[in-house]
Design a protein around this motif. Structure first.
Motif, PDB file in Angstrom:
ATOM      1  N   ILE A  21       0.839  -1.201   0.000  1.00 42.34           N
ATOM      2  CA  ILE A  21       0.000   0.000   0.000  1.00 42.34           C
ATOM      3  C   ILE A  21       0.871   1.247   0.000  1.00 42.34           C
ATOM      4  N   ASP A  22       1.872   1.290   0.886  1.00 41.20           N
ATOM      5  CA  ASP A  22       2.758   2.459   0.958  1.00 41.20           C
ATOM      6  C   ASP A  22       3.498   2.693  -0.357  1.00 41.20           C
ATOM      7  N   ASP A  23       3.981   1.606  -0.970  1.00 40.83           N
ATOM      8  CA  ASP A  23       4.779   1.731  -2.191  1.00 40.83           C
ATOM      9  C   ASP A  23       3.946   2.054  -3.426  1.00 40.83           C
ATOM     10  N   GLN A  24       2.727   1.501  -3.505  1.00 42.12           N
ATOM     11  CA  GLN A  24       1.976   1.569  -4.751  1.00 42.12           C
ATOM     12  C   GLN A  24       0.704   2.405  -4.701  1.00 42.12           C
ATOM     13  N   LEU A  25       0.206   2.669  -3.505  1.00 42.12           N
ATOM     14  CA  LEU A  25      -1.066   3.404  -3.392  1.00 42.12           C
ATOM     15  C   LEU A  25      -0.937   4.606  -2.446  1.00 42.12           C
ATOM     16  N   PRO A  26       0.037   5.473  -2.690  1.00 44.00           N
ATOM     17  CA  PRO A  26       0.216   6.603  -1.760  1.00 44.00           C
ATOM     18  C   PRO A  26      -0.961   7.577  -1.765  1.00 44.00           C
ATOM     19  N   ASN A 100       0.377   6.672 -14.483  1.00 43.21           N
ATOM     20  CA  ASN A 100       0.542   5.231 -14.305  1.00 43.21           C
ATOM     21  C   ASN A 100      -0.178   4.477 -15.435  1.00 43.21           C
ATOM     22  N   LYS A 101       0.452   4.455 -16.598  1.00 46.11           N
ATOM     23  CA  LYS A 101      -0.163   3.859 -17.782  1.00 46.11           C
ATOM     24  C   LYS A 101      -0.393   2.363 -17.622  1.00 46.11           C
ATOM     25  N   ARG A 105      -4.100   0.673 -18.093  1.00 47.88           N
ATOM     26  CA  ARG A 105      -4.371  -0.433 -19.023  1.00 47.88           C
ATOM     27  C   ARG A 105      -4.932  -1.643 -18.280  1.00 47.88           C
ATOM     28  N   PHE A 106      -4.386  -1.920 -17.101  1.00 48.94           N
ATOM     29  CA  PHE A 106      -4.865  -3.043 -16.303  1.00 48.94           C
ATOM     30  C   PHE A 106      -6.343  -2.852 -15.945  1.00 48.94           C
ATOM     31  N   ASN A 107      -6.704  -1.653 -15.508  1.00 54.38           N
ATOM     32  CA  ASN A 107      -8.105  -1.366 -15.179  1.00 54.38           C
ATOM     33  C   ASN A 107      -9.005  -1.577 -16.398  1.00 54.38           C
ATOM     34  N   GLU A 108      -8.556  -1.141 -17.545  1.00 47.95           N
ATOM     35  CA  GLU A 108      -9.350  -1.304 -18.765  1.00 47.95           C
ATOM     36  C   GLU A 108      -9.501  -2.779 -19.133  1.00 47.95           C
ATOM     37  N   ARG A 109      -8.440  -3.572 -18.942  1.00 47.66           N
ATOM     38  CA  ARG A 109      -8.547  -5.014 -19.215  1.00 47.66           C
ATOM     39  C   ARG A 109      -9.502  -5.694 -18.234  1.00 47.66           C
ATOM     40  N   LEU A 110      -9.585  -5.175 -17.020  1.00 47.70           N
ATOM     41  CA  LEU A 110     -10.534  -5.726 -16.049  1.00 47.70           C
ATOM     42  C   LEU A 110     -11.977  -5.403 -16.436  1.00 47.70           C
ATOM     43  N   GLY A 111     -12.163  -4.368 -17.252  1.00 43.29           N
ATOM     44  CA  GLY A 111     -13.504  -3.985 -17.668  1.00 43.29           C
ATOM     45  C   GLY A 111     -13.931  -2.609 -17.194  1.00 43.29           C
ATOM     46  N   PHE A 112     -13.041  -1.899 -16.513  1.00 37.78           N
ATOM     47  CA  PHE A 112     -13.356  -0.530 -16.103  1.00 37.78           C
ATOM     48  C   PHE A 112     -13.361   0.374 -17.334  1.00 37.78           C
ATOM     49  N   CYS A 129      -7.077   9.835 -13.059  1.00 39.58           N
ATOM     50  CA  CYS A 129      -8.107   9.370 -13.979  1.00 39.58           C
ATOM     51  C   CYS A 129      -9.124   8.553 -13.196  1.00 39.58           C
ATOM     52  N   SER A 130     -10.386   8.774 -13.493  1.00 37.44           N
ATOM     53  CA  SER A 130     -11.428   7.978 -12.847  1.00 37.44           C
ATOM     54  C   SER A 130     -11.948   6.940 -13.832  1.00 37.44           C
TER      55      SER A 130
END
Length: 142
Positions: A21-26, A100-101, A105-112, A129-130
């Motif tokens: 969380i600290d490293d990736q979701l500040p 964070n491209k 891209r990961f979110n879009e592949r999940l269907g977001f 980006c939302s």
């Protein structure tokens, strides 16, 4: 083998989860007010999914991981079943730094679906980006 855990089962993994969380979701604040699901294999926490800012209709979902091996269909079904089937929200929202491209891209592949860009919405002045996903469009649940 990867396993989903939550609640008291998270305690042995808290140091690993906190580091992810600290490293990736500040940008995520009030982490202690979020519900968490961790994906573990043996004694290693491979990923954590945080759910926060819950309303009866929507919640925010954040994902951090140490590698990609956690991302399997059954695990994703569990990750999306919690908000859509257990909490019965209509939609899930994800906020991702514009820079964070890989995560976008990961979110879009999940269907977001990309719903907007919010300039100067991060502590460093960067844009966020939302992304949104409604229950009817979620390919991970039935």
């Amino acid at each position: 083998m990867n396993t989903l855990i939550m609640g008291d089962a998270l305690y042995p993994y808290l140091p690993q989860i906190a580091k992810m969380i600290d490293d990736q979701l500040p940008e995520v604040e009030n982490v202690d007010q979020h519900q968490a699901i961790a994906i573990v294999s043996g004694e290693v926490a491979k990923a954590v999914v945080l759910y926060g800012d819950y309303t009866r209709f929507d919640l925010r979902m954040h994902i951090a991981s140490v590698d990609q091996t956690w991302c399997q269909r059954g695990i994703l079904r569990g990750c999306f079943s919690y908000p859509f089937n257990q909490l019965r929200v209509r939609r899930v929202t994800a906020l991702v730094p514009k820079k964070n491209k890989h995560a976008r891209r990961f979110n879009e592949r999940l269907g977001f679906v990309h719903e907007g860009t919010h300039p100067q919405s991060m502590a460093d002045g960067g844009a966020m980006c939302s992304y949104g996903m409604v229950r009817e469009k979620c390919k991970w649940i039935s």
